[in-house]
Design an enzyme around this catalytic site. Sequence first.
Site, short mmCIF file in Angstrom:
data_model
loop_
_atom_site.label_atom_id
_atom_site.label_comp_id
_atom_site.label_asym_id
_atom_site.label_seq_id
_atom_site.Cartn_x
_atom_site.Cartn_y
_atom_site.Cartn_z
N GLU A 37 0.67 -1.19 -0.06
CA GLU A 37 0.29 0.06 0.09
C GLU A 37 0.79 1.53 -0.02
OE1 GLU A 37 -3.26 1.04 -0.20
OE2 GLU A 37 -2.33 3.00 0.02
N THR A 44 -9.76 4.27 0.24
CA THR A 44 -10.57 5.41 0.20
C THR A 44 -11.81 5.18 1.35
OG1 THR A 44 -10.34 5.43 -2.28
CG2 THR A 44 -12.43 6.51 -1.26
N CYS A 45 -12.39 4.33 1.36
CA CYS A 45 -13.55 4.12 2.42
C CYS A 45 -13.23 4.45 3.85
CB CYS A 45 -14.20 2.88 2.46
SG CYS A 45 -15.37 2.69 3.81
N CYS A 50 -16.08 7.07 2.88
CA CYS A 50 -17.29 6.91 3.55
C CYS A 50 -17.19 6.83 5.06
CB CYS A 50 -17.74 5.02 3.62
SG CYS A 50 -17.27 4.47 1.98
N LYS A 53 -16.30 10.70 6.11
CA LYS A 53 -17.87 11.43 5.57
C LYS A 53 -19.11 11.16 6.33
CE LYS A 53 -20.70 9.39 3.53
NZ LYS A 53 -20.68 8.68 2.25
N GLY A 178 -23.54 16.16 -9.49
CA GLY A 178 -24.68 15.94 -8.91
C GLY A 178 -24.78 14.37 -8.67
N TYR A 180 -23.23 11.04 -5.71
CA TYR A 180 -23.07 10.91 -4.24
C TYR A 180 -22.49 11.90 -3.71
CZ TYR A 180 -24.61 5.64 -4.91
OH TYR A 180 -25.27 4.61 -5.13
N GLU A 184 -23.69 14.70 -0.84
CA GLU A 184 -23.42 14.41 0.55
C GLU A 184 -22.57 15.46 1.10
OE1 GLU A 184 -21.53 10.59 0.76
OE2 GLU A 184 -23.74 9.66 0.63
N GLY A 265 -17.21 12.22 -10.37
CA GLY A 265 -16.86 10.81 -10.69
C GLY A 265 -15.42 10.26 -10.46
N HIS A 439 -45.67 1.20 15.85
CA HIS A 439 -45.94 2.43 15.91
C HIS A 439 -45.50 3.04 17.12
CE1 HIS A 439 -48.84 5.49 14.58
NE2 HIS A 439 -49.32 5.52 15.92
N GLU A 444 -42.71 1.85 9.75
CA GLU A 444 -44.06 1.09 9.69
C GLU A 444 -44.79 1.52 8.21
OE1 GLU A 444 -47.41 2.76 12.36
OE2 GLU A 444 -46.30 4.59 12.74
P1 NDP Z 1 -21.21 9.74 -9.32
O1 NDP Z 1 -21.01 8.98 -10.55
O2 NDP Z 1 -22.15 9.35 -8.26
O3 NDP Z 1 -21.75 11.27 -9.89
C1 NDP Z 1 -20.95 11.96 -10.67
C2 NDP Z 1 -21.72 13.27 -11.14
O4 NDP Z 1 -20.66 14.16 -11.94
C3 NDP Z 1 -22.81 13.02 -12.08
O5 NDP Z 1 -23.86 14.06 -11.46
C4 NDP Z 1 -22.60 13.33 -13.18
O6 NDP Z 1 -23.55 13.65 -14.32
C5 NDP Z 1 -21.45 14.33 -12.83
N1 NDP Z 1 -20.45 14.35 -14.03
C6 NDP Z 1 -19.77 13.39 -14.58
N2 NDP Z 1 -18.68 13.99 -15.35
C7 NDP Z 1 -18.73 15.02 -15.54
C8 NDP Z 1 -18.13 16.24 -16.24
N3 NDP Z 1 -17.37 15.78 -16.92
N4 NDP Z 1 -18.40 17.56 -15.95
C9 NDP Z 1 -19.50 17.77 -15.21
N5 NDP Z 1 -20.16 16.92 -14.43
C10 NDP Z 1 -19.91 15.49 -14.55
O7 NDP Z 1 -19.62 10.21 -8.69
P2 NDP Z 1 -19.17 10.77 -7.29
O8 NDP Z 1 -17.57 11.29 -7.56
O9 NDP Z 1 -20.02 11.54 -6.62
O10 NDP Z 1 -18.94 9.34 -6.56
C11 NDP Z 1 -18.15 8.29 -6.99
C12 NDP Z 1 -18.78 6.91 -6.67
O11 NDP Z 1 -18.36 6.75 -5.14
C13 NDP Z 1 -20.18 6.70 -6.73
O12 NDP Z 1 -20.49 6.43 -7.94
C14 NDP Z 1 -20.47 5.65 -5.78
O13 NDP Z 1 -20.29 4.40 -6.15
C15 NDP Z 1 -19.37 6.07 -4.57
N6 NDP Z 1 -19.85 6.64 -3.41
C16 NDP Z 1 -21.02 5.87 -2.65
C17 NDP Z 1 -21.27 6.72 -1.56
C18 NDP Z 1 -22.21 6.06 -1.03
O14 NDP Z 1 -22.51 4.75 -1.06
N7 NDP Z 1 -23.04 6.79 0.03
C19 NDP Z 1 -20.76 8.09 -0.93
C20 NDP Z 1 -19.80 8.62 -2.09
C21 NDP Z 1 -19.38 7.88 -3.13
P3 NDP Z 1 -24.35 12.82 -14.82
O15 NDP Z 1 -25.51 12.38 -13.93
O16 NDP Z 1 -24.80 13.69 -16.00
O17 NDP Z 1 -23.42 11.60 -15.54
#
Ligand code: NDP
Length: 450
Positions: A37, A44-45, A50, A53, A178, A180, A184, A265, A439, A444
């Site tokens: 590592e 990451t988690c 996670c 966060k 937009g 996760y 968050e 992403g 309740h 429920e």
């Molecule tokens: P996500 O895939 O959840 O969301 C990415 C967002 O960025 C989407 O709204 C997407 O838009 C937008 N996007 C992608 N590319 C571009 C770009 N080039 N320009 C502008 N906007 C863009 O990614 P996150 O980074 O939020 O999280 C990564 C992963 O980590 C998640 O998919 C999830 O699996 C994991 N995660 C899980 C959590 C949990 O379980 N609670 C918490 C945090 C992370 P569009 O919708 O149009 O594609």
Amino acid sequence: MAEAEFDYDLFTIGGGSGGVRASRISASHGAKVAIAEEYRMGGTCVIRGCVPKKMLVYASMFAEELGHAAHKGWTLGEKSFDWPTLRDFVNSDVDRLEGLYDGTLGNAGVEVYSERAVITGPNSVRLASGKEITAKKILVATGGWPMLPEFDGNEHCITSNEIFHVEEFPQRLMVLGGGYIAVEFAGIFNALGGDVTLVNRTDTILRTYDSDIVDRLPVVMKARGMDLQLGTVVDSVAKNDDGSFTVTLTNGVTKQVDRILVATGRKPNSEGLGLETAGVELGKAGEILVDAYSKTSCDSIYAVGDVTNRVQLTPVAIREGHAFADTVFGNNPRAVDHSCIPSAVFSQPSIASVGLTEAEARKEHGDIAVYTSDFRPMKNIFSDRMERGLYKMVCHGETGQVLGLHMIGPESAEIIQAAAVAIKAKLTKADFDATTAIHPSMAEELVLLK
Ligand code: NDP
């Protein structure tokens, strides 16, 4: 014990959730295991995802709870929030957890190399120190890394890797994305008193979730004071003399902020790992292609977790790592079932889901029945909060089997975990209805859906 011709039975690259679980279980099956590592054990988690966060989510909720307490008979002193105290608490707890991960590996007899390793062939790796190591099997569990969109000034932005360490509280925070992470962190910093702007390229946030559920969130976010800039992206970012940034969006809006968090992403961490030296095939997004048993196109190399880009969730990586260990070293070949995985977004209020959305179910089954409960949770009534919860159950039209369950409201993640057992077990709406309600509770609603 390792076969004489190799230094180890298993060499794991990456000490995140998947790599650690795979290494520990392989060792328990009698394999001689080492793990490399390059950063911090836990991945990451534990280190920058996670776990810290969720601590921030809890901390941010105090603000609201304290506000309500004052109206319910509690006498509170003057309230103030100090970011460095919270930040340092969270980071010290992360240190503690990292120590536990190290301890777990040590107790399991796994040898740890705290440095980068790259593959140099089907059965060999080279450490950053130059040491060459051979292994009968190699497991790649290197996770993912934030993706940064291209625009002028993107070097001024931070990602979820850095947000846990910022010196000063970002009073004016812009969040890009937009998904996760964006939703968050927007919720956390808003609740902590920040002025939050969320920018997403389309009008739909959390677009993989059921549309009726996610449609509720922007309304709540706006009501809580967040500025949502939807259907637009960043054109440029310029740094100002006072350390703040001016962000220009393609819709013409300009904003001055203290920090810009990019959450657009994550991409698989497969670059520069030497995978080509062993003929390991990658997909379009750089993900390592694997079969159902996590084996790559090279017979001696396996991959689990985010680097395979199957489902980017910690519990999935852990399952994949465990199944790999049982398959390769435990004489128990088994593939992970990636269907019907529950998930949650720790937005405020939280969103949770398991199974098919209404749109997916309609496409797959045609004849479906949908039941909903649109209610104001007692917790919200008690707290004078107007927000409503929405629970939605999607069932097979003929059999009544529950195909999907979707929720927005307080504690959704906690509630859906139990319901997911019933849905995974293919129970029906009638089975839910036959269960007596607790309740008063929010849960429920699940057995009273109309
Ligand atoms: P996500 O895939 O959840 O969301 C990415 C967002 O960025 C989407 O709204 C997407 O838009 C937008 N996007 C992608 N590319 C571009 C770009 N080039 N320009 C502008 N906007 C863009 O990614 P996150 O980074 O939020 O999280 C990564 C992963 O980590 C998640 O998919 C999830 O699996 C994991 N995660 C899980 C959590 C949990 O379980 N609670 C918490 C945090 C992370 P569009 O919708 O149009 O594609």
